[in-house]
Design an enzyme around this catalytic site. Structure first.
Site, PDB file in Angstrom:
ATOM      1  N   HIS A   1     -13.096  31.535 -31.417  1.00 63.84           N
ATOM      2  CA  HIS A   1     -14.215  30.863 -32.084  1.00 63.84           C
ATOM      3  C   HIS A   1     -14.966  31.856 -32.968  1.00 63.84           C
ATOM      4  CE1 HIS A   1     -14.511  26.826 -30.089  1.00 63.84           C
ATOM      5  NE2 HIS A   1     -13.687  27.436 -29.261  1.00 63.84           N
TER       6      HIS A   1
ATOM      7  N   CYS B   1      -9.587  26.928 -32.526  1.00 59.95           N
ATOM      8  CA  CYS B   1      -9.298  26.678 -31.113  1.00 59.95           C
ATOM      9  C   CYS B   1      -8.482  25.395 -30.927  1.00 59.95           C
ATOM     10  CB  CYS B   1     -10.593  26.664 -30.308  1.00 59.95           C
ATOM     11  SG  CYS B   1     -10.342  26.924 -28.526  1.00 59.95           S
TER      12      CYS B   1
ATOM     13  N   GLU C   1     -17.070  31.289 -35.248  1.00 56.30           N
ATOM     14  CA  GLU C   1     -18.448  30.870 -35.521  1.00 56.30           C
ATOM     15  C   GLU C   1     -19.448  31.516 -34.565  1.00 56.30           C
ATOM     16  OE1 GLU C   1     -16.912  27.444 -32.852  1.00 56.30           O
ATOM     17  OE2 GLU C   1     -16.134  29.036 -34.140  1.00 56.30           O
TER      18      GLU C   1
END
Length: 227
Positions: A202, A103, A204
Site C-alpha cells: 500500500h 494490493c 498510499e
C-alpha cells in the site's frame, strides 16, 4: 492550458462501506502529484464518465470463484465490489487508461487476465512474517530491467504488508516487476501498455518515502497524456 497545469481526473475505486482511510491517503497522494481524484464505489459509479487514470484500491480478498478456487473459512469477500472493479479494469485495458492497481487491485487485475492466486501465504513464508503492518518492514527486490525500477530508482527498498494472498500464476501480458525475500510476487506490470502497474503493498500509506510517492507522480504524468 500548459501541460504542467493540466489536472487529470483519477478515479479511485473502493468498497461501498468503509475504506475511508485508504481513500483519504490515496486522495492526498493524487492531489500532491497534480491530479484530481474521484471516488468510485459500487453505489457511486462513474463508469461512463471520462477518466484519465484509474487506481484500483485495496481491501477484502478476491472471491475465489473468479479464479476457479475454493472459498476459505473466516475469509472476507465482497463480490459486488469484485464485479464493479472488473468493469474499471476492463475500461482501463480497452481504452489504454493508465492504471495503478494496489494490493487486492493487483490481484484482481491478475485474475482478470487469467491468472490465479495463492490463498494462504503462511506456508510459503520462510524469511518474512505474516504480520500485517502499514510500516515498511518488508524488503522488496525489484527487477532491474522493469519500469518499476525506473520509477522507484532502486532495485531494493522497504514496503509494508497488509495482505494474506498474492499472485500465483501470472495473468496474460503481465511480467513480474518485484518479489519479496520469500520470492512471493509483490509487483507486476504490462511492458506494452503506456502505464499498467500492480503493487501488492500500500504505497498510499508510505507517502513520507519519496520513492513511494513516485508511483502516484508517474500515474498522474501518464494520465496527462490521456486528456
Amino acid at each position: 492550458m500548459p501541460e504542467t497545469q493540466l489536472q487529470p481526473v483519477i478515479g479511485v475505486t473502493g468498497p461501498g462501506k468503509g475504506g475511508d482511510r485508504a481513500w483519504y491517503f490515496t486522495r492526498y497522494a493524487i492531489i500532491w502529484a497534480g491530479g484530481r481524484p474521484l471516488r468510485l464505489t459500487p453505489e457511486n459509479s462513474h463508469l461512463h464518465e471520462e477518466l484519465n487514470g484509474i487506481v484500483i484500491g485495496g481491501g477484502d480478498d478476491i472471491h475465489p470463484t473468479l479464479y476457479e478456487s475454493e472459498v476459505l473459512p473466516n475469509s472476507r469477500y465482497d463480490k459486488e465490489r469484485d464485479m464493479f472493479e472488473l468493469l474499471y479494469i476492463e475500461k482501463s485495458l480497452k481504452q489504454d487508461i493508465p492504471m495503478l492497481a494496489i494490493c487486492r487491485g493487483e490481484q484482481l487485475l491478475n485474475t482478470y487476465l487469467g491468472g490465479n492466486l495463492h490463498q494462504d501465504l503462511s506456508k510459503l513464508r520462510r524469511h518474512t512474517c505474516n504480520r500485517w503492518t502499514v510500516l515498511p518492514v518488508k524488503t522488496l527486490v525489484v527487477e532491474p530491467d522493469s519500469r518499476l525500477n525506473a520509477l522507484l530508482g532502486t532495485t531494493r527498498c522497504r514496503i509494508n504488508s497488509l495482505h494474506s494472498q498474492a499472485i500465483n500464476q501470472l495473468g496474460s501480458g503481465l511480467r513480474i516487476a518485484g518479489r519479496d525475500l520469500d520470492n512471493i510476487v509483490q509487483a507486476v506490470e504490462d511492458p506494452v501498455r503506456p502505464f499498467v502497474i500492480g503493487v501488492q503493498w500500500h504505497p498510499e500509506y508510505l507517502l513520507y518515502l519519496a520513492y513511494q510517492r513516485n508511483l502516484f507522480r508517474a500515474l498522474v504524468e501518464s494520465a496527462r497524456h490521456v486528456i
